[in-house]
Design a protein around this motif. Structure first.
Motif, PDB file in Angstrom:
ATOM      1  N   PHE A   1     -37.373 -14.410  -7.089  1.00  0.00           N
ATOM      2  CA  PHE A   1     -37.255 -15.811  -7.492  1.00  0.00           C
ATOM      3  C   PHE A   1     -38.434 -16.384  -8.299  1.00  0.00           C
ATOM      4  O   PHE A   1     -39.030 -17.359  -7.946  1.00  0.00           O
ATOM      5  N   ILE A  42     -28.252 -14.435  -0.942  1.00  0.00           N
ATOM      6  CA  ILE A  42     -26.984 -14.966  -1.420  1.00  0.00           C
ATOM      7  C   ILE A  42     -26.265 -13.989  -2.332  1.00  0.00           C
ATOM      8  O   ILE A  42     -25.109 -14.188  -2.678  1.00  0.00           O
ATOM      9  N   THR A  43     -26.929 -12.924  -2.694  1.00  0.00           N
ATOM     10  CA  THR A  43     -26.287 -11.989  -3.615  1.00  0.00           C
ATOM     11  C   THR A  43     -24.942 -11.481  -3.095  1.00  0.00           C
ATOM     12  O   THR A  43     -23.929 -11.599  -3.800  1.00  0.00           O
ATOM     13  N   ALA A  69     -28.527 -13.811  -9.143  1.00  0.00           N
ATOM     14  CA  ALA A  69     -29.297 -13.804  -7.905  1.00  0.00           C
ATOM     15  C   ALA A  69     -30.025 -12.482  -7.739  1.00  0.00           C
ATOM     16  O   ALA A  69     -31.164 -12.448  -7.291  1.00  0.00           O
ATOM     17  N   ARG A  70     -29.387 -11.414  -8.114  1.00  0.00           N
ATOM     18  CA  ARG A  70     -29.987 -10.111  -7.886  1.00  0.00           C
ATOM     19  C   ARG A  70     -31.220  -9.910  -8.761  1.00  0.00           C
ATOM     20  O   ARG A  70     -32.271  -9.516  -8.287  1.00  0.00           O
ATOM     21  N   ILE A  99     -32.775 -20.184  -9.094  1.00  0.00           N
ATOM     22  CA  ILE A  99     -31.481 -20.066  -9.747  1.00  0.00           C
ATOM     23  C   ILE A  99     -30.624 -21.299  -9.535  1.00  0.00           C
ATOM     24  O   ILE A  99     -29.591 -21.446 -10.153  1.00  0.00           O
ATOM     25  N   THR A 100     -31.065 -22.183  -8.675  1.00  0.00           N
ATOM     26  CA  THR A 100     -30.243 -23.357  -8.400  1.00  0.00           C
ATOM     27  C   THR A 100     -29.889 -24.127  -9.675  1.00  0.00           C
ATOM     28  O   THR A 100     -28.710 -24.367  -9.938  1.00  0.00           O
ATOM     29  N   ALA A 107     -27.212 -21.647  -3.214  1.00  0.00           N
ATOM     30  CA  ALA A 107     -28.600 -21.306  -3.512  1.00  0.00           C
ATOM     31  C   ALA A 107     -29.536 -22.360  -2.934  1.00  0.00           C
ATOM     32  O   ALA A 107     -30.599 -22.044  -2.410  1.00  0.00           O
ATOM     33  N   LEU A 112     -22.291 -14.218  -3.282  1.00  0.00           N
ATOM     34  CA  LEU A 112     -21.795 -14.461  -4.633  1.00  0.00           C
ATOM     35  C   LEU A 112     -20.855 -13.343  -5.064  1.00  0.00           C
ATOM     36  O   LEU A 112     -19.836 -13.590  -5.706  1.00  0.00           O
ATOM     37  N   GLU A 113     -21.186 -12.132  -4.684  1.00  0.00           N
ATOM     38  CA  GLU A 113     -20.309 -11.021  -5.042  1.00  0.00           C
ATOM     39  C   GLU A 113     -18.933 -11.190  -4.401  1.00  0.00           C
ATOM     40  O   GLU A 113     -17.911 -11.008  -5.048  1.00  0.00           O
ATOM     41  N   THR A 171     -21.204 -23.492  -6.081  1.00  0.00           N
ATOM     42  CA  THR A 171     -21.987 -22.279  -5.805  1.00  0.00           C
ATOM     43  C   THR A 171     -23.486 -22.576  -5.831  1.00  0.00           C
ATOM     44  O   THR A 171     -24.258 -21.902  -5.173  1.00  0.00           O
ATOM     45  N   ALA A 172     -23.844 -23.603  -6.586  1.00  0.00           N
ATOM     46  CA  ALA A 172     -25.263 -23.963  -6.631  1.00  0.00           C
ATOM     47  C   ALA A 172     -25.750 -24.420  -5.260  1.00  0.00           C
ATOM     48  O   ALA A 172     -26.902 -24.205  -4.897  1.00  0.00           O
ATOM     49  N   ARG A 216     -14.410 -30.045  -6.507  1.00  0.00           N
ATOM     50  CA  ARG A 216     -15.772 -30.513  -6.785  1.00  0.00           C
ATOM     51  C   ARG A 216     -16.189 -31.574  -5.785  1.00  0.00           C
ATOM     52  O   ARG A 216     -17.307 -31.597  -5.289  1.00  0.00           O
ATOM     53  N   GLU A 222     -16.884 -13.727  -6.109  1.00  0.00           N
ATOM     54  CA  GLU A 222     -16.322 -13.333  -7.402  1.00  0.00           C
ATOM     55  C   GLU A 222     -15.079 -12.469  -7.240  1.00  0.00           C
ATOM     56  O   GLU A 222     -14.276 -12.373  -8.158  1.00  0.00           O
ATOM     57  N   ALA A 277     -18.333 -14.469 -15.290  1.00  0.00           N
ATOM     58  CA  ALA A 277     -18.442 -13.424 -14.269  1.00  0.00           C
ATOM     59  C   ALA A 277     -19.887 -13.007 -14.115  1.00  0.00           C
ATOM     60  O   ALA A 277     -20.701 -13.201 -15.017  1.00  0.00           O
ATOM     61  N   GLY A 278     -20.197 -12.463 -12.968  1.00  0.00           N
ATOM     62  CA  GLY A 278     -21.521 -11.889 -12.767  1.00  0.00           C
ATOM     63  C   GLY A 278     -22.574 -12.855 -12.281  1.00  0.00           C
ATOM     64  O   GLY A 278     -23.758 -12.571 -12.406  1.00  0.00           O
ATOM     65  N   THR A 279     -22.163 -13.983 -11.730  1.00  0.00           N
ATOM     66  CA  THR A 279     -23.181 -14.904 -11.221  1.00  0.00           C
ATOM     67  C   THR A 279     -24.031 -14.225 -10.147  1.00  0.00           C
ATOM     68  O   THR A 279     -25.184 -14.594  -9.955  1.00  0.00           O
ATOM     69  N   ALA A 280     -23.447 -13.223  -9.496  1.00  0.00           N
ATOM     70  CA  ALA A 280     -24.222 -12.511  -8.481  1.00  0.00           C
ATOM     71  C   ALA A 280     -25.405 -11.780  -9.120  1.00  0.00           C
ATOM     72  O   ALA A 280     -26.465 -11.652  -8.525  1.00  0.00           O
ATOM     73  N   GLU A 302     -21.969 -24.478 -13.684  1.00  0.00           N
ATOM     74  CA  GLU A 302     -20.783 -25.156 -13.166  1.00  0.00           C
ATOM     75  C   GLU A 302     -20.328 -26.292 -14.072  1.00  0.00           C
ATOM     76  O   GLU A 302     -19.184 -26.705 -14.019  1.00  0.00           O
ATOM     77  N   GLU A 303     -21.247 -26.784 -14.865  1.00  0.00           N
ATOM     78  CA  GLU A 303     -20.880 -27.828 -15.813  1.00  0.00           C
ATOM     79  C   GLU A 303     -20.254 -27.184 -17.038  1.00  0.00           C
ATOM     80  O   GLU A 303     -20.929 -26.909 -18.024  1.00  0.00           O
ATOM     81  N   GLN A 304     -18.972 -26.965 -16.976  1.00  0.00           N
ATOM     82  CA  GLN A 304     -18.338 -26.242 -18.074  1.00  0.00           C
ATOM     83  C   GLN A 304     -18.525 -26.962 -19.403  1.00  0.00           C
ATOM     84  O   GLN A 304     -18.623 -26.346 -20.451  1.00  0.00           O
ATOM     85  N   LEU A 363     -27.328 -22.244 -11.777  1.00  0.00           N
ATOM     86  CA  LEU A 363     -25.974 -22.301 -11.233  1.00  0.00           C
ATOM     87  C   LEU A 363     -25.358 -23.676 -11.488  1.00  0.00           C
ATOM     88  O   LEU A 363     -24.176 -23.784 -11.805  1.00  0.00           O
ATOM     89  N   GLU A 364     -26.173 -24.697 -11.367  1.00  0.00           N
ATOM     90  CA  GLU A 364     -25.651 -26.037 -11.619  1.00  0.00           C
ATOM     91  C   GLU A 364     -25.183 -26.165 -13.064  1.00  0.00           C
ATOM     92  O   GLU A 364     -24.098 -26.681 -13.332  1.00  0.00           O
ATOM     93  N   ARG A 384     -15.756  -9.581 -17.090  1.00  0.00           N
ATOM     94  CA  ARG A 384     -16.309  -8.798 -15.983  1.00  0.00           C
ATOM     95  C   ARG A 384     -17.019  -7.558 -16.495  1.00  0.00           C
ATOM     96  O   ARG A 384     -18.088  -7.181 -16.031  1.00  0.00           O
TER      97      ARG A 384
END
Lengths: 337, 337
Positions: free
Chosen positions: A245, B249-250, A239-240, A249-250, B239, B253-254, B235-236, B111, B257, A233-236, A257-259, A253-254, A111
DNA sequence: ACTTAGCACTTGAACGTGTCGAGTGCTAAG
DNA sequence: CTTAGCACTCGACACGTTCAAGTGCTAAGT
């Protein structure tokens, strides 16, 4: 045509673009930076930089924007480390005081990093304790090349090709496998190096050299296998920083999510002499990350696990590198106590 | 002026708007739905619906859009459950086969839910094993009102006011506290109900009634305290569903988190007779979630933990409710085996 | 008492036009 | 090798016009 000045112009373009988000032209450049030359000269330099592929003009006759190669050249030229600001020191201080268990330290660290850089922060979590060696497999590929496969109890399968000095007969391979498996089965991953060495001693003299090579491969595999989780952390921020755009960001984000993808991406990074690894845009060969950059480094014992930030290619590399490095150092120190 | 038809018009407006994302006018309504009346009649109905505050016109003379109250009325009218589609059955089937440890089941479930609904899915993870009772505090507030505080070893502090039949003297409160603490300290949270009952038996007859009330409060607190982690996916989708960025969406997302916020939000939800809880727009009193809705339900033994989805107020409530309910049922079944 | 048809009116979206300014490349002179 | 000057390009912006969707209201119909 001074090479040095041209690179200075590149630097100025990158810095201005990172902050303004708009194509930068010769005029603006002249105002904001005191390069000792006129606009026309800068234009000439820019023309050359464009020929080299370091910058491009989005449309005829509007300012220039750095290309990926431009960023790369810029990043490679960074050497000096910006020292930590007092605000950062304070943030880190606050972190120390709230320290609970290890997981919480990692959580807070990521964070913190997100906040410092205004970017998405990611951190690999090493898990020695949970995982043990379940199986080892050796496959001869000819000419001494041997595939080493390690299967952990967490289900992760890691493999690597080891290059032996000379070819090993199939029977000998079985002997080696039996020896390694006997010594390593059910070992915790962080015990692999020690146990492997032990296992070698039980080998006949003729197989020692080959065994050592294989053990080295196993050690490196065990390091990879030990990280199987990510905190983020900080995915927001993503977007910011992107409310205009320019990149959608889609897909990012995808990818986040795919760890599995993220884990591999981080594991691949090779930390350069400056102590950080930087991947810019399409240097990441993963779908969805074509327009993002990653700045990361290793932390903890042997720098096994990685920590870093991910953001648009148009990011403040200098600050990110400094923050990532500082946070990683701090984290290593905390963990070793 | 048929009340039934007006609600039917509302239903049609909501459904159309959810799919088209554009204000819906009388003409479109006439085409897509076969209500047996003319456009003019629909207009009259719409005027009434607007008076009731269920729909609004973004600007003079363009179609109507449902308000939060409009969605609320719409949702409240939903009774029938859409059965699972075969695609959903297949997805769930695939999930069963890959089942590993419990954490993995939860991870996959969330998921799956995200994929089924095209929304952000969230799931509270119950952790009985880790957490034990660290401390209990009782504070008399007068008139029989008594504050009950439970502190868990995970650091969570939960409190609630219990209403006793009559006021209890301070000394008696100390006796009650000692009895409860003696019986419950270091108990796992899922053992609280049983242990509390046991502790009651050691009390003098005069305090039995008060003790029972306090024990009931503790039981409910322990249920809340047992969930302290969240897993999330999709989360995707947030968006994607928002590429026209009607809501930024900001802030969402915040909020996502801030796990603490999410945990509280989910815990607060009260599941209605249909088996789901729906919170629409500003019914969520959390910053950043003013324009989002939550559909959730409980799962597992005693439905302690919640699972649900979060999306823009303009969401397909019917599908979401069906999916959430189906997934929760399935999950409960898996976990009990 | 409702419902329907018709009509005048409103308004955002789409489109074409003209102006403006930042920026470029090129040429010729310093 | 640098600089000044100039003609040219092209997106951003501000307007005005047109268009279609949609509304409210009134008067007639069941």
């Amino acid at each position: 045509m001074s090479e040095a000045r041209r690179l200075e112009v590149l630097r100025a373009i990158v810095e201005d673009f990172v902050h303004s988000r708009e194509p930068v032209g010769s005029r603006m450049l002249l105002d904001r930076h005191q390069l000792g030359v006129s606009a026309a000269t800068i234009r000439n330099d820019m023309a050359l930089l464009e020929e080299e592929g370091l910058i491009v003009a989005p449309h005829t006759s509007s300012g220039r924007v750095p290309t990926e190669q431009g960023y790369r050249r810029f990043v490679d030229r960074i050497e000096d480390v910006r020292p930590l600001s007092s605000a950062e020191r304070r943030a880190i201080q606050a972190l120390i005081e709230g320290a609970g268990d290890v997981d919480e330290v990692l959580e807070r660290t990521v964070r913190l990093l997100a906040q410092l850089t205004n970017q998405v922060a990611v951190l690999q979590v090493p898990q020695f304790s949970n995982t043990v060696v379940r199986h080892i497999e050796l496959v001869g590929l000819g000419e001494g090349r041997t595939l080493v496969v390690l299967i952990g109890s967490n289900g992760k399968v890691e493999q690597r090709v080891a290059q032996l000095e000379r070819d090993v007969a199939e029977e000998d391979l079985q002997v080696l496998k039996a020896a390694l498996l006997g010594g390593l089965a059910d070992s915790r991953l962080d015990e692999v190096p020690a146990r492997a060495e032990l296992a070698l001693s039980s080998l006949p003299q003729t197989l020692r050299a080959a065994g050592a090579s294989l053990a080295a491969a196993l050690n490196s595999l065990s390091e990879h296998s030990v990280v199987d989780k990510i905190v983020m952390a900080g995915t927001a921020n993503l977007a910011r920083s992107n409310r205009d755009f320019s990149l959608s960001i889609t897909p990012v984000l995808e990818a986040l999510e795919e760890q599995v993808v993220l884990l591999r991406l981080l594991s691949e990074l090779e930390i350069d002499p400056r102590g950080v690894a930087v991947r810019i845009g399409r240097e990441n060969m993963y779908d969805g990350l074509e327009e993002t950059s990653v700045v990361a480094t290793g932390y903890g014992p042997d720098k096994i696990a990685k920590v870093g930030v991910l953001g648009p290619t148009r990011m403040d590399y200098s600050s990110s590198m400094a923050a990532v490095r500082a946070v990683a150092r701090y984290l290593s120190r905390i963990l070793s106590s």
